[in-house]
Enzyme design. Structure first.
Site, mmCIF file in Angstrom:
data_model
loop_
_atom_site.group_PDB
_atom_site.id
_atom_site.type_symbol
_atom_site.label_atom_id
_atom_site.label_comp_id
_atom_site.label_asym_id
_atom_site.label_seq_id
_atom_site.Cartn_x
_atom_site.Cartn_y
_atom_site.Cartn_z
ATOM 1 N N GLY A 6 0.796 -1.217 0.000
ATOM 2 C CA GLY A 6 0.000 0.000 0.000
ATOM 3 C C GLY A 6 0.829 1.267 0.000
ATOM 4 C CB THR A 7 3.923 2.266 1.795
ATOM 5 O OG1 THR A 7 3.383 2.322 3.116
ATOM 6 C CG2 THR A 7 4.981 3.356 1.654
ATOM 7 C CG ASN A 47 -4.246 4.644 9.252
ATOM 8 O OD1 ASN A 47 -4.593 5.802 9.031
ATOM 9 N ND2 ASN A 47 -3.072 4.348 9.785
ATOM 10 C CD GLN A 92 -6.480 0.212 7.553
ATOM 11 O OE1 GLN A 92 -7.248 -0.611 8.027
ATOM 12 N NE2 GLN A 92 -5.164 0.125 7.701
ATOM 13 C CG HIS A 118 -0.202 -6.370 4.901
ATOM 14 N ND1 HIS A 118 -0.138 -5.991 6.229
ATOM 15 C CD2 HIS A 118 0.051 -5.261 4.184
ATOM 16 C CE1 HIS A 118 0.133 -4.700 6.307
ATOM 17 N NE2 HIS A 118 0.257 -4.234 5.075
ATOM 18 C CB THR A 156 11.256 -9.511 -11.833
ATOM 19 O OG1 THR A 156 12.373 -9.355 -12.706
ATOM 20 C CG2 THR A 156 10.592 -10.854 -12.090
ATOM 21 C CB CYS A 212 2.847 3.255 8.942
ATOM 22 S SG CYS A 212 2.321 1.887 7.884
#
Length: 383
Positions: free
Chosen positions: A74-75, A156, A184, A204, A240, A328
């Protein structure tokens, strides 16, 4: 769910990998291991799996297959959206970005980077005490050179959900792209048809492994790549691709979407009961975030006269894992920037504790038992 015989209520930080996801990924970790950019049988098999995963993600998000860019999480997806879209707009003389002060650190830090290194003007939208953004304030913030409006679908820390349809109507009328940080909200709220031009998600939070995410950005919106190299992901993200991770993300997203309405109703009912019990049974407990427009599984409180960290320790002694806010921002002693922006005094903001429920079915009396443990923990923390 249980973690080492403890009740895990920090699903906004991360969630366990679902068994169905692990099984879907397994062939691409061992048997079909080719590089999807390679022009041979092994590579083509991997490329086919990647294309299929991309199409599946796009369907849930209401985007075209080619709009989906797989990222490392997500970041990265948020960085690519904010930096990539604004950097691409600089050539057209658009150097104004609109965000809110309650966004995830990946949005805030991306905005600060653009301000410091590219002289981008950043406007912070006001939020009310529940963290909601008014469509009128978005309309007032847009200027002739606005390159992007970036908003979190659901916060979040406090779980507040924005009226994205109303915000998108404003940005669409102004012909300004809207980026939606849905890290979220994915799996809890519908994401298709909201009118956003770009959407970020992270695996995740959904039951896929860490290290995989996606940004879906409509083809009409130019994006400057942040990673340069072999030109993968249609030139928007070199490197990749993580084929197994992409398959896992697609599987987790589809499962969550299929179960969304039933799970949101069940978890939302239990969470609402838990909130009411805590507010009734713990002196000076206060709910943070909007009391109605909020994620089904998020309950965030302040407990005046305590330290949030002390309450967390007492909860863990009683078998409950929760958090004081964003993972975070781990290691920070500063009060939550989200709560400060909502007008919570700094000394009260430092008493915050967040409980985020997962999709698992809990015992019927779980809200009562958990609320009793919260009351015990707060009493112990207050001494």
């Amino acid at each position: 769910m249980l973690y080492l015989d403890m009740l895990y209520l920090d699903n906004a930080a991360t969630s366990p990998v679902r068994p169905e996801v692990l099984e879907a990924m397994r062939p691409y970790l061992t048997g079909v291991f080719g590089n999807p950019s390679s022009h041979h049988t092994a590579g083509e098999a991997a490329a086919g799996a990647l294309d299929d995963a991309r199409a599946r993600v796009a369907r849930v998000l209401g985007m075209r297959t080619g709009d989906v860019v797989f990222t490392a999480g997500g970041t990265e997806a948020n960085n690519l959206a904010v930096k990539g879209i604004v950097l691409a707009a600089l050539e057209a003389g658009r150097r104004h970005l609109v965000i809110s002060p309650i966004e995830h650190e990946s949005i805030l830090e991306s905005a600060d980077y653009l301000r410091r290194f590219h002289a981008v003007e950043v406007t912070f939208l006001p939020v009310d005490s529940g963290g909601r953004i008014a469509a009128e304030s978005v309309a007032e913030s847009i200027m002739h050179d606005t390159a992007l409006v970036s908003i979190g679908h659901a916060n979040n820390e406090i779980g507040t959900v924005q009226d994205v349809a109303a915000l998108a109507a404003v940005t669409r009328a102004a012909r300004v792209p809207l980026h939606l940080d849905a890290v979220q909200s994915a799996g809890w709220l519908p994401l298709s048809g909201l009118g956003a031009d770009a959407v970020s998600i992270a695996g995740h939070k959904l039951g896929a492994p860490k290290g995989i995410g996606a940004l879906a950005v409509r083809g009409r919106v130019p994006v400057e790549p942040l990673l340069h190299g072999g030109g993968q992901e249609r030139g928007r993200r070199s490197g990749t691709e993580n084929v197994a991770g992409a398959v896992g993300l697609a599987t987790a997203l589809e499962l969550a979407e299929h179960e969304r309405e039933a799970v949101s109703a069940r978890v939302g009912s239990a969470t609402a009961r838990f909130i009411s019990l805590v507010l009734a049974g713990v002196p000076e407990a206060a709910l943070t975030g909007d009391p109605v427009q909020r994620l089904p599984g998020t309950a965030s409180f302040t407990f005046a006269g305590t330290s949030g960290e002390s309450v967390l320790l007492e909860l863990e002694r009683r078998g409950v894992i929760s958090s004081s806010g964003s993972a975070c921002a781990a290691g920070s002693d500063e009060p939550s920037h989200v709560l400060l922006a909502c007008g919570v005094p700094a000394e009260v903001a430092q008493t915050s504790v967040r409980f985020t429920f997962g999709r698992e079915t809990l015992p019927e009396d779980a809200p009562e038992r958990l609320a009793a443990l919260v009351a015990e923990s707060v009493r112990a923390a207050r001494g």
